[in-house]
Structure formats: C-alpha cells, structure tokens
Design an enzyme around this catalytic site. Structure first.
Site, PDB file in Angstrom:
ATOM      1  N   HIS A 154       0.836  -1.204   0.000  1.00  0.00           N
ATOM      2  CA  HIS A 154       0.000   0.000   0.000  1.00  0.00           C
ATOM      3  C   HIS A 154       0.873   1.257   0.000  1.00  0.00           C
ATOM      4  O   HIS A 154       2.064   1.199   0.302  1.00  0.00           O
ATOM      5  CB  HIS A 154      -0.903   0.040   1.233  1.00  0.00           C
ATOM      6  CG  HIS A 154      -2.084  -0.873   1.141  1.00  0.00           C
ATOM      7  ND1 HIS A 154      -2.019  -2.195   1.500  1.00  0.00           N
ATOM      8  CD2 HIS A 154      -3.358  -0.669   0.710  1.00  0.00           C
ATOM      9  CE1 HIS A 154      -3.204  -2.766   1.298  1.00  0.00           C
ATOM     10  NE2 HIS A 154      -4.031  -1.866   0.819  1.00  0.00           N
ATOM     11  N   LYS A 158      -0.417   4.796   4.618  1.00  0.00           N
ATOM     12  CA  LYS A 158      -1.258   3.836   5.352  1.00  0.00           C
ATOM     13  C   LYS A 158      -0.711   3.610   6.758  1.00  0.00           C
ATOM     14  O   LYS A 158       0.492   3.425   6.935  1.00  0.00           O
ATOM     15  CB  LYS A 158      -1.359   2.516   4.583  1.00  0.00           C
ATOM     16  CG  LYS A 158      -2.324   1.538   5.224  1.00  0.00           C
ATOM     17  CD  LYS A 158      -2.787   0.458   4.260  1.00  0.00           C
ATOM     18  CE  LYS A 158      -3.699  -0.552   4.929  1.00  0.00           C
ATOM     19  NZ  LYS A 158      -4.951   0.051   5.426  1.00  0.00           N
TER      20      LYS A 158
END
Ligand SMILES: NC(=O)C1=CN([C@@H]2O[C@H](COP(=O)(O)OP(=O)(O)OC[C@H]3O[C@@H](n4cnc5c(N)ncnc54)[C@H](OP(=O)(O)O)[C@@H]3O)[C@@H](O)[C@H]2O)C=CC1
Ligand SMILES: O=C(O)C1=N[C@H](C(=O)O)C[C@H](O)C1
Length: 268
Positions: A154, A158
């Site tokens: 990600h 995040k």
C-alpha cells in the site's frame, strides 16, 4: 437514500462524496469531520472536486445521523466505534470500511449491531471478495503441506498493518482449513526465526509511494506454487462498493453483515 460521510476530507471520504454524487437513488445529507478539523465549514462538493453543493463540512455527527438513512465510515478504529454507537441509537445503516480494528473494537461493533444493520469489510471491492471465496476453496482443497503466505503493498500514508484486506484473505484461508486465524497467524519475522511452523499463515507488508492496494495469496507446495492476486487501480471502486452496501443495508434487520452478504458470494 440520504447518506452521511464521516471522515469526509480523507482520501476515502472524498471518494465517497463523489460516489454518492454519481449514484442514482442516493443523496448526500451531511459531511462530517472531527472537531477542530481545518475542513469544517468548507463546501463538501468543492472538497471532493465536484460543483458546490451547499453542504458544509460539520462536526455535529448527532444532528447529521438524525437526518440520514445511512452512514459511510472510512475513518479510524476509535472514531468508528463512536459512530457505531450513534448509528445504533438513530437506527441508520452503518457501512464500515475502517481497518485496523482490534478485538475490543469488534466487540463494540457487535454490540451496536444488535440495534442496527452494520456492513463491515476490510475491502469493499467485488474482486477482493471474490478472491476471498477462491482462497477459502483452495485452502480447503490443499493440505497443510502447502504453506500460505499473504503479501500486501500500500501507499506510504497507510497507518495499519497487515491491511484489512490481508486479514480478510487470511480469515478466508483459515476458514478453508477450519482453523482459527488468531492461532495460526505470523505477521512479523525478524532475526533467528527458526523454520516455518507447518499450518501457519504468514503475512508480509510493503509500504511505499502511492500504491492503491495490492494483495497476493501464495500457496507454496513442494516443487510448485499457486498465486492468487488482486490489484486495485483506483480507490473509487471501494467507494462504489460502500454505496452499494448502503443501498443493500437500508431497512435491513439489525446485524453484522459482510460484503460477501451484499454481493451474494456466500454460496460460492
Ligand atoms: N474497506 C475498504 O474497502 C477500504 C478501507 N480503507 C480504510 O479506510 C480508513 C481511512 O483511510 P483513508 O481515507 O486513506 O485515511 P485518511 O486518513 O485519509 O482519512 C480518514 C479521515 O477520517 C477523519 N477522522 C478521524 N477521526 C475522525 C472523527 N472522530 N470524526 C470524523 N472524522 C474523523 C480524518 O481526519 P483527520 O485527518 O483530521 O484526523 C480523515 O479525514 C483506513 O482504515 C483504511 O485502511 C481504505 C480504503 C478502502
Ligand atoms: O488504506 C488503504 O488505502 C486501504 N485499506 C484497505 C485495507 O486495509 O485493506 C483496503 C485497500 O486495500 C486500501
């Protein structure tokens, strides 16, 4: 259906504002941010890159929920349990995309689900939920001499790991094997780890750049490997899934539901 977006100024919040704008049968009734947010008072249409809609960002969640049929919530675990209590009191459908929830948060959600419909999923896309059904089947078919490892990547912003999707896929694998993920999960390896313990389900987390979301489930056997993967290219698809879940959840009996329920994937 009148929908509130909480965390409206966030990456997903803005996507949700756009998805509601584009969805037939839905209207935005309020856009909520936390008290003290610099976005309070801003026009929520402009915030989302849409034409002005005359709905300013507010921190009055109670008033917003009282005038709505559902709430879309991609915020933080602590905010989500507070919103769950409020949605339960006002009996509006609560769609939870927030990840990183601990068992204590999940217990509070289950409590709220006694009074209203909650749809919670670590990933609202069709592709990931279909992938989860496939992972369950493959895990049920292959024995524990096939090691299961879940790799995710990600964007650099995040804040939780492993991702909610990785956990969802791990739960699918554990369900296929008829074991409890909490007993089998290995989320960190560092140093002298010893050999892999048979039957465990491993997680590896990568963070960097602007990656929307990538997940791979690896079944590693003796001399062969099976890999099932999902690549998300646009976070708009999570928002569209959340709107679909809200329409499905409207007027539904109180309870805790999943995207597999919404998408009718349980029979797979
Ligand atoms: N299930 C799914 O399909 C998906 C889930 N997610 C999950 O959604 C969550 C949010 O992700 P993302 O949008 O990237 O994160 P962001 O940090 O960009 O957005 C979260 C927003 O929530 C706001 N917020 C925090 N606390 C409150 C509160 N008490 N009241 C109102 N607003 C609040 C934040 O405000 P502030 O910044 O001012 O604190 C921020 O604007 C994460 O858990 C992520 O993993 C993401 C994509 C898809
Ligand atoms: O934080 C994100 O961005 C995402 N979070 C969800 C997760 O934790 O799996 C879903 C998606 O992969 C994007």
């Amino acid at each position: 259906m009148r929908l509130v977006v909480v965390g409206a100024a966030g990456r997903m919040g803005r996507m949700l504002l756009r998805a509601i704008h584009d969805a037939p049968g839905c209207t935005l009734s309020a856009a909520v941010e936390r008290p003290g947010s610099p976005h309070l008072g801003q026009d929520s249409g402009l915030l989302a890159g849409l034409p002005a809609n005359g709905i300013p960002v507010t921190d009055d969640a109670a008033a917003a929920f009282a005038a709505a049929d559902g709430v879309l919530d991609f915020t933080t675990p602590d905010a989500t349990i507070a919103f769950a209590a409020l949605a339960a009191r006002t009996r509006i459908a609560h769609i939870v995309g927030t990840t990183g929830l601990e068992p204590s948060h999940l217990a509070r959600l289950a409590e709220a689900a006694r009074d209203t419909a909650i749809v919670r999923s670590g990933n609202m896309s069709l592709g990931v939920n279909l992938l989860a059904a496939l992972v369950r089947k493959v895990a049920a078919t292959l024995g524990t001499d096939w090691d299961i490892e879940i790799v995710e990547m990600h964007h650099r912003m995040k804040v939780d790991a492993p991702s909610g999707t990785a956990v969802l896929l791990g739960e699918a694998a554990a369900a296929g094997r008829e074991v409890d993920l909490a007993q089998e999960r290995v989320a960190v390896r560092d140093g002298q780890t010893g050999a892999r313990v048979p039957g465990t389900i491993g997680f590896a987390t990568l963070r960097g750049g602007t990656v929307v979301g990538e997940h791979k489930v690896i079944f590693a056997g003796a001399g062969e490997r099976l890999e099932l993967a999902h690549l998300a290219e646009d976070r708009g698809l999570f928002a569209q899934g959340a709107v679909k879940a809200a329409l499905w959840g409207r007027g539904r009996a109180p309870g805790l539901y999943s995207m597999a329920d919404v998408l009718g994937l349980d029979s797979l």
